[in-house]
Design a protein around this motif. Structure first.
Motif, PDB file in Angstrom:
ATOM      1  N   ALA A 144       0.808  -1.216   0.000  1.00  0.00           N
ATOM      2  CA  ALA A 144       0.000   0.000   0.000  1.00  0.00           C
ATOM      3  C   ALA A 144       0.838   1.262   0.000  1.00  0.00           C
ATOM      4  O   ALA A 144       2.022   1.261   0.348  1.00  0.00           O
ATOM      5  N   THR A 145       0.170   2.343  -0.386  1.00  0.00           N
ATOM      6  CA  THR A 145       0.714   3.689  -0.273  1.00  0.00           C
ATOM      7  C   THR A 145      -0.072   4.422   0.800  1.00  0.00           C
ATOM      8  O   THR A 145      -1.287   4.614   0.659  1.00  0.00           O
ATOM      9  N   PRO A 146       0.561   4.797   1.902  1.00  0.00           N
ATOM     10  CA  PRO A 146      -0.179   5.498   2.956  1.00  0.00           C
ATOM     11  C   PRO A 146      -0.503   6.930   2.543  1.00  0.00           C
ATOM     12  O   PRO A 146       0.185   7.524   1.703  1.00  0.00           O
ATOM     13  N   TRP A 147      -1.556   7.451   3.120  1.00  0.00           N
ATOM     14  CA  TRP A 147      -1.913   8.848   2.891  1.00  0.00           C
ATOM     15  C   TRP A 147      -1.401   9.689   4.049  1.00  0.00           C
ATOM     16  O   TRP A 147      -1.508   9.295   5.216  1.00  0.00           O
ATOM     17  N   ILE A 148      -0.834  10.838   3.714  1.00  0.00           N
ATOM     18  CA  ILE A 148      -0.337  11.753   4.739  1.00  0.00           C
ATOM     19  C   ILE A 148      -0.959  13.133   4.484  1.00  0.00           C
ATOM     20  O   ILE A 148      -0.837  13.688   3.389  1.00  0.00           O
ATOM     21  N   ASP A 149      -1.622  13.669   5.464  1.00  0.00           N
ATOM     22  CA  ASP A 149      -2.212  15.001   5.362  1.00  0.00           C
ATOM     23  C   ASP A 149      -1.156  16.015   5.788  1.00  0.00           C
ATOM     24  O   ASP A 149      -1.036  16.350   6.963  1.00  0.00           O
ATOM     25  N   PHE A 150      -0.389  16.492   4.829  1.00  0.00           N
ATOM     26  CA  PHE A 150       0.710  17.402   5.143  1.00  0.00           C
ATOM     27  C   PHE A 150       0.210  18.774   5.606  1.00  0.00           C
ATOM     28  O   PHE A 150       0.938  19.515   6.254  1.00  0.00           O
ATOM     29  N   ILE A 158      -1.130   4.695   7.876  1.00  0.00           N
ATOM     30  CA  ILE A 158      -0.812   3.344   8.316  1.00  0.00           C
ATOM     31  C   ILE A 158       0.254   3.458   9.408  1.00  0.00           C
ATOM     32  O   ILE A 158       1.245   4.168   9.229  1.00  0.00           O
ATOM     33  N   PRO A 159       0.086   2.778  10.530  1.00  0.00           N
ATOM     34  CA  PRO A 159       1.107   2.867  11.591  1.00  0.00           C
ATOM     35  C   PRO A 159       2.494   2.502  11.076  1.00  0.00           C
ATOM     36  O   PRO A 159       2.675   1.481  10.409  1.00  0.00           O
ATOM     37  N   GLU A 160       3.453   3.352  11.368  1.00  0.00           N
ATOM     38  CA  GLU A 160       4.802   3.145  10.845  1.00  0.00           C
ATOM     39  C   GLU A 160       5.455   1.885  11.386  1.00  0.00           C
ATOM     40  O   GLU A 160       6.310   1.291  10.723  1.00  0.00           O
ATOM     41  N   ASP A 161       5.043   1.434  12.581  1.00  0.00           N
ATOM     42  CA  ASP A 161       5.673   0.242  13.139  1.00  0.00           C
ATOM     43  C   ASP A 161       5.179  -1.051  12.478  1.00  0.00           C
ATOM     44  O   ASP A 161       5.653  -2.135  12.802  1.00  0.00           O
TER      45      ASP A 161
END
Length: 234
Positions: A144-150, A158-161
């Motif tokens: 997957a490609t996580p979404w980041i609200d910059f 998605i949890p980085e761990d």
């Protein structure tokens, strides 16, 4: 004789998907003749169906055999319990270059996925965005490609761990294989670099369900984009 090439909107596509939903026509001395669909035909099946010009629009005659797109499911045997995750595992794994189907179509990419699976590689088309293999549950994963609200919160969706492997997307694809199988087919561990990751998993058979060929699959959404679900099935 005056000949023009123009595009008309497709009013009835019968499940086909065309770039800009347009069909090309020739106008010869005021008379209109079908010419074809530009840019490789239907983006799903790759066909160039016939059509009739009625008024100011094109009406497709033959329906698309995959109007909902294609969900491609393959299995990968991982007896070593080690997944080699990479963007590109050529030349050890590569599909034959004799397919009549164009890779730019969903059907062509589905055939590439199946051809690679047949020789021991879970291959999948991707985009040029960040991509990763994430664990969601024991023996269950997503690519997957996580979404980041910059603009508001830079925390990934998605949890980085849960990230097990980053995937380089220089070739707009990813390749995953059993590490020992890759070596047996001629893979050289000395050629691996920081873009390649070995992930320990439970030995067994894994099912990959690829979603990028489904109609409506959209990269431009404010949420996680899941290219594939992966789970152990045996």
């Amino acid at each position: 004789m005056k000949i023009e090439s123009v595009n008309l909107p497709v009013k009835e596509a019968k499940g086909h998907l065309f770039v800009n939903n347009e069909a090309q026509v020739y106008v010869v001395d005021g008379e209109t003749f079908p010419a074809g669909f530009p840019f490789g035909g239907c983006q799903i099946c790759g066909q160039h169906p016939s059509y009739q010009v009625m008024g100011d629009a094109a009406h497709v005659q033959e329906p698309c055999p995959h109007p909902d797109g294609i969900t491609t499911t393959i299995t990968l045997s991982v007896p070593s319990g080690k997944l080699l995750v990479s963007d590109d595992l050529r030349p050890v794994y590569n599909w034959p270059d004799d397919s009549p189907l164009h890779y730019n179509s969903v059907l062509g990419r589905a055939r590439a996925i199946e051809s690679m699976a047949a020789i021991g590689c879970a291959y999948g088309p991707a985009s040029d965005r960040s991509l990763g293999l994430y664990r969601t549950d024991p023996d269950r994963y997503i690519i997957a490609t996580p979404w980041i609200d910059f603009d508001n919160d830079e925390t990934p969706s998605i949890p980085e761990d849960t990230l097990l492997a980053d995937m380089c997307t220089d070739v707009w694809a990813y390749s995953i294989a059993d590490y020992e199988h890759w070596i047996l087919k001629g893979g050289d561990p000395e050629t691996l670099d920081q873009g390649d990751t070995i992930v320990n998993v439970t030995p067994g058979t894994y099912r990959f369900i690829h979603h990028s060929g489904e109609r409506g699959f959209d990269l431009d959404v404010d949420e996680t984009v899941i290219f594939a679900h992966v789970e152990q099935i045996a």
